[in-house]
Design a protein around this motif. Sequence first.
Motif, PDB file in Angstrom:
ATOM      1  N   ALA A  94       0.858  -1.179   0.000  1.00  0.00           N
ATOM      2  CA  ALA A  94       0.000   0.000   0.000  1.00  0.00           C
ATOM      3  C   ALA A  94       0.895   1.230   0.000  1.00  0.00           C
ATOM      4  O   ALA A  94       1.886   1.281   0.741  1.00  0.00           O
ATOM      5  CB  ALA A  94      -0.915   0.014   1.211  1.00  0.00           C
TER       6      ALA A  94
ATOM      7  N   LEU B 123      -2.322   0.172  -4.456  1.00  0.00           N
ATOM      8  CA  LEU B 123      -2.603  -1.045  -3.696  1.00  0.00           C
ATOM      9  C   LEU B 123      -2.278  -2.274  -4.541  1.00  0.00           C
ATOM     10  O   LEU B 123      -2.592  -2.317  -5.741  1.00  0.00           O
ATOM     11  CB  LEU B 123      -4.082  -1.088  -3.298  1.00  0.00           C
ATOM     12  CG  LEU B 123      -4.570  -2.339  -2.556  1.00  0.00           C
ATOM     13  CD1 LEU B 123      -4.001  -2.377  -1.148  1.00  0.00           C
ATOM     14  CD2 LEU B 123      -6.098  -2.382  -2.510  1.00  0.00           C
TER      15      LEU B 123
ATOM     16  N   SER C 172      -5.034  -5.118  -8.218  1.00  0.00           N
ATOM     17  CA  SER C 172      -4.244  -3.930  -7.944  1.00  0.00           C
ATOM     18  C   SER C 172      -4.990  -2.704  -8.453  1.00  0.00           C
ATOM     19  O   SER C 172      -5.829  -2.814  -9.357  1.00  0.00           O
ATOM     20  CB  SER C 172      -2.873  -4.037  -8.621  1.00  0.00           C
ATOM     21  OG  SER C 172      -2.067  -2.930  -8.329  1.00  0.00           O
TER      22      SER C 172
END
Length: 415
Positions: free
Chosen positions: A284, A324, A343
């Motif tokens: 992250a 992410l 993602s």
Amino acid sequence: MGPENTRTPRRRAARGAVGRWLLIAAALLIATAGRARAQGQPSMEIYGFAQADAIVDFNQNDPNWYDVNRPSRLPSSPDQFGQDGHFYLSARQSRFGVKGTMPTSMGDVKGTFEFDMFGVGADAGQTTIRLRHAYGQWKQIGAGQTNSQFMDVDVFPNVLDYWGPNGMLFFRNVQVFWQPYTSGDSHVRVAVENPGASGDAGVYADRIELQNIKPRFPAPDFTGHYRAATKWGYVQIGGALRYLAYDDLLTNDPLNLNGHVWGGGGSVSSNVKAGKNDVLRLQAIYGAGIENYFNDAPIDVGVQKNPGNVITPVAGKALPIFGLVTYLDHTWNSRLTTAAGYSRVDVTNSDGQAPNAFKVGQYASGNLLWTPVPNVMMGGELQWARRQNFSDGFSVNDVRLQFSFKYSFSVKVGG
């Protein structure tokens, strides 16, 4: 007389002598390599692979990026790149590299030189030599081009798509790095890296005042990370700080558009051994003005309206960004593996960007890979990508099937 009649006994004897000398040379090479290993002599490893990718694209993307699935390269308007439906064959993932180690009385000197055939920049869309790594290291100090110290390369899953998850940090940069702490697989690295950024003039792009704005980088980027290794994997924390300036080259007008922005961000990443056959790859990231460190994000600086200021009606803004990655690598048995995950990238656009500017990119894939013998891999992968624009309401999907065939090699001499 035909060619077969030229094979006289003298020629056969000569060929036999050459064969004996080749056997002697091979024996000497093996013996020398053995002595080198025993005495800590220089060593060299030559490695790489040849790969072919067959891609069925059910939709469309920028033809300069035909063999990768990048959300930022999907159309920003309907049928921007023609009609849907394409088939591609590519060998651009193919790679070649050399690693060397030179022992000295003060420790080993190590160097790596590696390239693939994936053209970018001015060579986008071409099959041409592209430098990946060119760096060396002695003790704690290293320099050259290699993975940024802001990124975590171990987050990259075992996928067929060359570009991979868009929301991870992935950037090879010229740098000088220092590794002051090492304990097993735990370490600290800090670096000064080559600065660079991109800008978006948005709806003001056709104004002559902004056409004369040029970027300037007065300082290097400062990056680093700390990795804490555990029995179940590791956790890595990374960070970056940068100073980005832009200059107004048009001096004979009443406007002053000179300025600068600060960029920076942080990242938390991990590999988690979720079982004997499973590895979770997680990351992250949040920051502003760090888009060029991402695997797939468009621009670092956008134009921001500055109402009420007649001298500086607009200014640059470091665009906030979130990334992410969540992927699982699973091993079925000694020959079959799977990687699957999701993602995304979310950009907070500035108010001066065009309505069709990139805002959100999403990416997901799943594959099944077969390794019938140690140096051969083949398999298939289903990929999905989605782009969402800033404010015009447009979004688009891209679905692909990729089938890849990879043939690897590695030879080490000495050491």
